[in-house]
Design an enzyme around this catalytic site. Structure first.
Site, PDB file in Angstrom:
ATOM      1  N   CYS A 167       0.812  -1.228   0.000  1.00 50.30           N
ATOM      2  CA  CYS A 167       0.000   0.000   0.000  1.00 50.30           C
ATOM      3  C   CYS A 167       0.845   1.277   0.000  1.00 50.30           C
ATOM      4  CB  CYS A 167      -0.939  -0.006   1.198  1.00 50.30           C
ATOM      5  SG  CYS A 167      -1.988  -1.470   1.230  1.00 50.30           S
ATOM      6  N   HIS A 310      -2.642   8.279   5.569  1.00 46.70           N
ATOM      7  CA  HIS A 310      -2.879   6.927   5.049  1.00 46.70           C
ATOM      8  C   HIS A 310      -4.299   6.527   5.408  1.00 46.70           C
ATOM      9  CE1 HIS A 310      -1.832   3.130   3.356  1.00 46.70           C
ATOM     10  NE2 HIS A 310      -1.988   2.467   4.488  1.00 46.70           N
ATOM     11  N   GLU A 321      -1.041   6.156  13.238  1.00 46.71           N
ATOM     12  CA  GLU A 321      -0.699   7.322  12.424  1.00 46.71           C
ATOM     13  C   GLU A 321      -0.926   8.616  13.194  1.00 46.71           C
ATOM     14  OE1 GLU A 321      -1.242   9.000   7.861  1.00 46.71           O
ATOM     15  OE2 GLU A 321      -2.653   7.504   8.621  1.00 46.71           O
ATOM     16  N   LYS A 342      -9.389   8.209   1.642  1.00 48.62           N
ATOM     17  CA  LYS A 342      -9.856   6.818   1.538  1.00 48.62           C
ATOM     18  C   LYS A 342     -11.272   6.674   2.066  1.00 48.62           C
ATOM     19  CE  LYS A 342      -5.336   4.462   1.751  1.00 48.62           C
ATOM     20  NZ  LYS A 342      -4.446   5.630   1.887  1.00 48.62           N
ATOM     21  N   HIS A 347      -9.793   2.061  -0.204  1.00 50.52           N
ATOM     22  CA  HIS A 347      -8.345   1.860  -0.174  1.00 50.52           C
ATOM     23  C   HIS A 347      -7.905   1.249  -1.496  1.00 50.52           C
ATOM     24  CE1 HIS A 347      -4.350   1.181   0.915  1.00 50.52           C
ATOM     25  NE2 HIS A 347      -4.487   0.580   2.074  1.00 50.52           N
ATOM     26  N   PHE A 406       1.894  -3.316   4.049  1.00 49.87           N
ATOM     27  CA  PHE A 406       2.261  -4.596   4.651  1.00 49.87           C
ATOM     28  C   PHE A 406       3.763  -4.827   4.472  1.00 49.87           C
ATOM     29  CE2 PHE A 406      -2.139  -6.819   4.102  1.00 49.87           C
ATOM     30  CZ  PHE A 406      -2.655  -6.028   5.113  1.00 49.87           C
TER      31      PHE A 406
END
Length: 422
Positions: A167, A310, A321, A342, A347, A406
């Protein structure tokens, strides 16, 4: 050849194909209006899956951007990348000659590549028909064919890269493109991200990780970053492409300039295959690295007015975050506006960083910040200004975009208003 002095890099073109709309301005206006691209899945019959909603691109016709024969040989993620790249090149009013092509390259991000192609051809193996596997199976599967096909379509003979860093891939791709123009002898980079994995296997896999929202009866309210009632992210698809150009070249063409790229930072959590550390150390390192990079252009932390977070709509990310932003910016964090687009696009995985970098450039152009929709009840400790529900007018000097993936891979990108005289 490496430049003796770093060059300035600006954004001169944007191309967006997203769940909100086809085209840059239509997508941007939908985002500012707080619209959601989430809806019931139509790509396949999702019966039996825990999640039956996604943020699909709607109304896309590959033949509008390439000939029918070529389109049939390309997976959707590649088609989207080619289409968004052509939109971006047109927006930049950039016509590349063969000679120009040697100083123009492509750097894209993609997380999973041609998963639909893998599922379809694997089904042929399981049914005892290996001779029916497509001769285009491998080229349609591998992620780097997005960058490769864009280069073929646009005549880009410079560097050609595909970042597959989950991502964070789109942000890493833009960061690499920025560094190639700034530090080396390349003048134009087509960059951003693409992804199209709304498939049974992807949905089932994310469901098994308990990562996806199951708010199937209310899809437009399912993606709710920073809200205490969130239950996971909504998977999306699309492509966001930027044209990065050496500033003197852009000025000589008299083209419009959206923003200047000022800094890029990357890091790794070195912690867990999917979960970030609670203290947000990796995110902190990426943001600090981007700020340090931008300091060479005289930028300070106090100059950042907006962070496109994010903001995935998962508890682990949203809390981490927020902590990381507070650690990096201290008391300045409460003067920032932070939003997660998002909440509207879903996403987009490997495409997210490209789309969100484009949103950063548009926010700087228009001095307006897109909202975080569905943020009704901020979770405990999430007390920053998340631009809940409505876009915010705000004069911006500089802004940052965060992406975390990830494997603990992180990226942060900084853009600012361009001063052509300095």
């Amino acid at each position: 050849m490496r430049n003796a002095q770093p060059r300035r890099v600006v954004v001169t073109g944007l191309g967006l194909i997203t769940p909100l709309a086809l085209g840059t301005e239509a997508t941007w206006q939908a985002a500012l209006a707080g619209q959601s691209g989430a809806a019931p899945i139509t790509r396949f019959n999702p019966q039996g899956l825990k999640t039956t909603i996604a943020a699909e691109v709607k109304g896309f016709m590959a033949e509008d951007f390439m000939d029918r024969k070529s389109a049939k040989r390309l997976e959707l993620f590649i088609q989207l990348a080619v289409a968004a790249s052509k939109l971006a090149l047109s927006d930049a009013d950039l016509k590349l000659s063969q000679e120009d092509g040697f100083k123009a390259g492509c750097s894209l991000g993609c997380g999973l590549g041609g998963l639909k192609t893998m599922e379809q051809n694997h089904a042929l193996i399981l049914s005892g028909r290996p001779d029916r596997v497509s001769p285009f199976f491998i080229p349609m599967l591998i992620g780097n064919m997005a960058a490769g096909q864009v280069a073929i379509e646009l005549g880009l003979r410079g560097p050609n890269y595909l970042s597959a860093t989950a991502c964070a891939a789109g942000t890493h791709a833009v960061g690499l493109a920025y560094e190639l123009v700034r530090d080396y002898d390349y003048e134009v980079m087509v960059t951003g991200g693409c992804e199209a994995v709304i498939t049974p296997l992807a949905i089932a896999g994310f469901n098994s990780m308990k990562a996806l929202s199951t708010r199937n009866d209310d899809p437009q309210r399912a993606s709710r970053p920073f809200d205490r009632d969130r239950d996971g992210f909504v998977v999306g698809e699309g492509s966001g492409i930027l044209i990065l150009e050496e500033m003197e070249r852009a000025k000589s063409r008299g083209t419009k300039i959206y923003a200047e790229v000022l800094g890029f930072g990357a890091s790794c959590d070195a912690h867990h295959i999917t979960a970030p550390p609670e203290d947000g150390l990796g995110a902190i390192l990426a943001m600090k690295a981007a700020l340090l990079d931008a300091s060479s252009r005289g930028l300070e932390a106090k100059d950042i007015g907006y962070i496109n977070a994010h903001g995935t709509s998962t508890g682990l990310n949203d809390n981490m975050e927020t902590k990381a932003i507070k650690e990096v910016f201290g008391d300045l964090a409460y003067q920032l506006i932070v939003s997660s687009t998002k909440s509207m696009t879903g996403h987009l995985l490997g495409a997210a960083g490209g789309v969100e970098a484009a949103f950063l450039a548009l926010a700087l152009r228009d001095n307006i910040i897109p909202p975080t929709i569905n943020l009704d009840n901020p979770d405990e400790g999430l007390d920053l200004d998340f631009a809940a529900h409505k876009a915010k007018k705000c004069h911006l000097k500089a802004a940052m975009s965060n992406s975390f993936g990830f494997g603990g891979t992180n990226g942060a990108l900084i853009m600012g208003q361009v001063d052509l005289e300095s």
